[in-house]
Design a protein around this motif. Structure first.
Motif, PDB file in Angstrom:
ATOM      1  N   GLN A   3       2.757  -7.151  17.217  1.00 24.99           N
ATOM      2  CA  GLN A   3       1.869  -6.144  16.627  1.00 24.99           C
ATOM      3  C   GLN A   3       2.719  -5.033  16.030  1.00 24.99           C
ATOM      4  O   GLN A   3       3.653  -4.547  16.671  1.00 24.99           O
ATOM      5  N   LEU A   4       2.380  -4.660  14.811  1.00 24.11           N
ATOM      6  CA  LEU A   4       3.140  -3.665  14.071  1.00 24.11           C
ATOM      7  C   LEU A   4       2.254  -2.479  13.743  1.00 24.11           C
ATOM      8  O   LEU A   4       1.132  -2.662  13.257  1.00 24.11           O
ATOM      9  N   VAL A   5       2.766  -1.285  13.972  1.00 28.66           N
ATOM     10  CA  VAL A   5       2.002  -0.075  13.697  1.00 28.66           C
ATOM     11  C   VAL A   5       2.849   0.871  12.857  1.00 28.66           C
ATOM     12  O   VAL A   5       3.915   1.317  13.301  1.00 28.66           O
ATOM     13  N   GLU A   6       2.368   1.152  11.646  1.00 25.61           N
ATOM     14  CA  GLU A   6       3.074   2.049  10.741  1.00 25.61           C
ATOM     15  C   GLU A   6       2.597   3.486  10.925  1.00 25.61           C
ATOM     16  O   GLU A   6       1.461   3.728  11.331  1.00 25.61           O
ATOM     17  N   SER A   7       3.476   4.415  10.569  1.00 24.51           N
ATOM     18  CA  SER A   7       3.118   5.828  10.550  1.00 24.51           C
ATOM     19  C   SER A   7       4.015   6.543   9.555  1.00 24.51           C
ATOM     20  O   SER A   7       5.035   5.992   9.120  1.00 24.51           O
ATOM     21  N   GLY A   8       3.610   7.768   9.201  1.00 22.88           N
ATOM     22  CA  GLY A   8       4.455   8.587   8.355  1.00 22.88           C
ATOM     23  C   GLY A   8       3.995   8.773   6.929  1.00 22.88           C
ATOM     24  O   GLY A   8       4.618   9.528   6.173  1.00 22.88           O
ATOM     25  N   GLY A   9       2.929   8.095   6.545  1.00 26.39           N
ATOM     26  CA  GLY A   9       2.435   8.266   5.181  1.00 26.39           C
ATOM     27  C   GLY A   9       1.804   9.631   4.984  1.00 26.39           C
ATOM     28  O   GLY A   9       1.612  10.390   5.929  1.00 26.39           O
ATOM     29  N   GLY A  10       1.495   9.925   3.728  1.00 23.49           N
ATOM     30  CA  GLY A  10       0.866  11.207   3.436  1.00 23.49           C
ATOM     31  C   GLY A  10       0.869  11.506   1.964  1.00 23.49           C
ATOM     32  O   GLY A  10       1.231  10.665   1.140  1.00 23.49           O
ATOM     33  N   LEU A  11       0.470  12.724   1.651  1.00 26.70           N
ATOM     34  CA  LEU A  11       0.418  13.202   0.271  1.00 26.70           C
ATOM     35  C   LEU A  11       1.608  14.116   0.032  1.00 26.70           C
ATOM     36  O   LEU A  11       1.807  15.095   0.765  1.00 26.70           O
ATOM     37  N   VAL A  12       2.398  13.779  -0.978  1.00 28.23           N
ATOM     38  CA  VAL A  12       3.578  14.582  -1.326  1.00 28.23           C
ATOM     39  C   VAL A  12       3.629  14.770  -2.835  1.00 28.23           C
ATOM     40  O   VAL A  12       2.890  14.115  -3.584  1.00 28.23           O
ATOM     41  N   GLN A  13       4.517  15.646  -3.259  1.00 28.21           N
ATOM     42  CA  GLN A  13       4.720  15.865  -4.687  1.00 28.21           C
ATOM     43  C   GLN A  13       5.904  15.042  -5.184  1.00 28.21           C
ATOM     44  O   GLN A  13       6.781  14.647  -4.396  1.00 28.21           O
ATOM     45  N   ALA A  14       5.912  14.809  -6.461  1.00 28.44           N
ATOM     46  CA  ALA A  14       7.024  14.076  -7.057  1.00 28.44           C
ATOM     47  C   ALA A  14       8.342  14.769  -6.723  1.00 28.44           C
ATOM     48  O   ALA A  14       8.444  16.000  -6.777  1.00 28.44           O
ATOM     49  N   GLY A  15       9.331  13.959  -6.344  1.00 22.68           N
ATOM     50  CA  GLY A  15      10.628  14.478  -5.961  1.00 22.68           C
ATOM     51  C   GLY A  15      10.801  14.690  -4.470  1.00 22.68           C
ATOM     52  O   GLY A  15      11.932  14.857  -3.991  1.00 22.68           O
ATOM     53  N   ASP A  16       9.707  14.686  -3.742  1.00 23.41           N
ATOM     54  CA  ASP A  16       9.771  14.890  -2.289  1.00 23.41           C
ATOM     55  C   ASP A  16      10.251  13.632  -1.573  1.00 23.41           C
ATOM     56  O   ASP A  16      10.427  12.570  -2.188  1.00 23.41           O
ATOM     57  N   SER A  17      10.408  13.785  -0.265  1.00 22.67           N
ATOM     58  CA  SER A  17      10.837  12.673   0.586  1.00 22.67           C
ATOM     59  C   SER A  17       9.826  12.434   1.696  1.00 22.67           C
ATOM     60  O   SER A  17       9.094  13.343   2.103  1.00 22.67           O
ATOM     61  N   LEU A  18       9.802  11.200   2.167  1.00 29.06           N
ATOM     62  CA  LEU A  18       9.008  10.815   3.324  1.00 29.06           C
ATOM     63  C   LEU A  18       9.774   9.764   4.100  1.00 29.06           C
ATOM     64  O   LEU A  18      10.547   9.001   3.509  1.00 29.06           O
ATOM     65  N   ARG A  19       9.535   9.728   5.398  1.00 31.32           N
ATOM     66  CA  ARG A  19      10.090   8.641   6.200  1.00 31.32           C
ATOM     67  C   ARG A  19       8.954   7.923   6.897  1.00 31.32           C
ATOM     68  O   ARG A  19       8.201   8.530   7.665  1.00 31.32           O
ATOM     69  N   LEU A  20       8.853   6.647   6.607  1.00 35.44           N
ATOM     70  CA  LEU A  20       7.882   5.800   7.274  1.00 35.44           C
ATOM     71  C   LEU A  20       8.523   5.154   8.498  1.00 35.44           C
ATOM     72  O   LEU A  20       9.717   4.827   8.482  1.00 35.44           O
ATOM     73  N   SER A  21       7.711   4.970   9.526  1.00 33.77           N
ATOM     74  CA  SER A  21       8.160   4.285  10.732  1.00 33.77           C
ATOM     75  C   SER A  21       7.221   3.131  11.035  1.00 33.77           C
ATOM     76  O   SER A  21       6.033   3.184  10.700  1.00 33.77           O
ATOM     77  N   CYS A  22       7.761   2.113  11.659  1.00 39.63           N
ATOM     78  CA  CYS A  22       6.956   0.963  12.076  1.00 39.63           C
ATOM     79  C   CYS A  22       7.472   0.527  13.443  1.00 39.63           C
ATOM     80  O   CYS A  22       8.630   0.140  13.580  1.00 39.63           O
ATOM     81  N   THR A  23       6.593   0.600  14.423  1.00 40.10           N
ATOM     82  CA  THR A  23       6.965   0.226  15.776  1.00 40.10           C
ATOM     83  C   THR A  23       6.316  -1.106  16.126  1.00 40.10           C
ATOM     84  O   THR A  23       5.129  -1.315  15.868  1.00 40.10           O
ATOM     85  N   ALA A  24       7.114  -1.997  16.715  1.00 43.28           N
ATOM     86  CA  ALA A  24       6.655  -3.332  17.055  1.00 43.28           C
ATOM     87  C   ALA A  24       6.491  -3.490  18.554  1.00 43.28           C
ATOM     88  O   ALA A  24       7.250  -2.906  19.343  1.00 43.28           O
TER      89      ALA A  24
END
Length: 127
Positions: A3-24
């Motif tokens: 089972q995989l669960v993602e997190s970390g998404g969201g609304l950002v502006q162009a040029g920004d950064s995000l880190r997604l995580s997925c725990t198994a």
């Protein structure tokens, strides 16, 4: 079964950064090739990045190469996708996926290569 669960998404502006995580779930995470795919509205699901069992080998789609970095922490059963320099065209639902246990698959992957999928996390990049 994984089972995989993602997190970390969201609304950002162009040029920004995000880190997604997925725990198994499970105890054999280090025997799964892991990948990130994404699906934009009205588009097919496409490959973004993949990483080998140990994390030593990675592959990227041309569209994200140089901006995204995939990594994994096998002790935490987690795979990450660091996304820098985000663009509006990166807007999509991002899915974490695992290949078949004990099968090392390398390169640019297809959805048929993957055996397990998370439910996805939405990334929206505004201009």
């Amino acid at each position: 079964q994984v089972q995989l669960v993602e997190s970390g998404g969201g609304l950002v502006q162009a040029g920004d950064s995000l880190r997604l995580s997925c725990t198994a779930s499970g105890r054999t995470f280090n025997t799964y090739t892991m990948g990130w795919f994404r699906q934009a509205p009205g588009q097919e699901r496409e490959f973004a990045a993949s990483i080998s069992w140990s994390g030593g080998v990675t592959y990227y789609a041309d569209s994200v190469k140089g901006r995204f970095t995939i990594s994994r922490d096998n002790a935490k059963n987690t795979v990450y996708l660091q996304m820098n320099g985000l663009k509006p065209e990166d807007t999509a639902v991002y899915y974490c996926a695992a290949g078949r246990s004990g099968t090392q698959i390398m390169g640019v992957l297809t959805t048929r290569d993957m055996a397990y999928w998370g439910k996805g996390t939405l990334v929206t990049v505004s201009s």
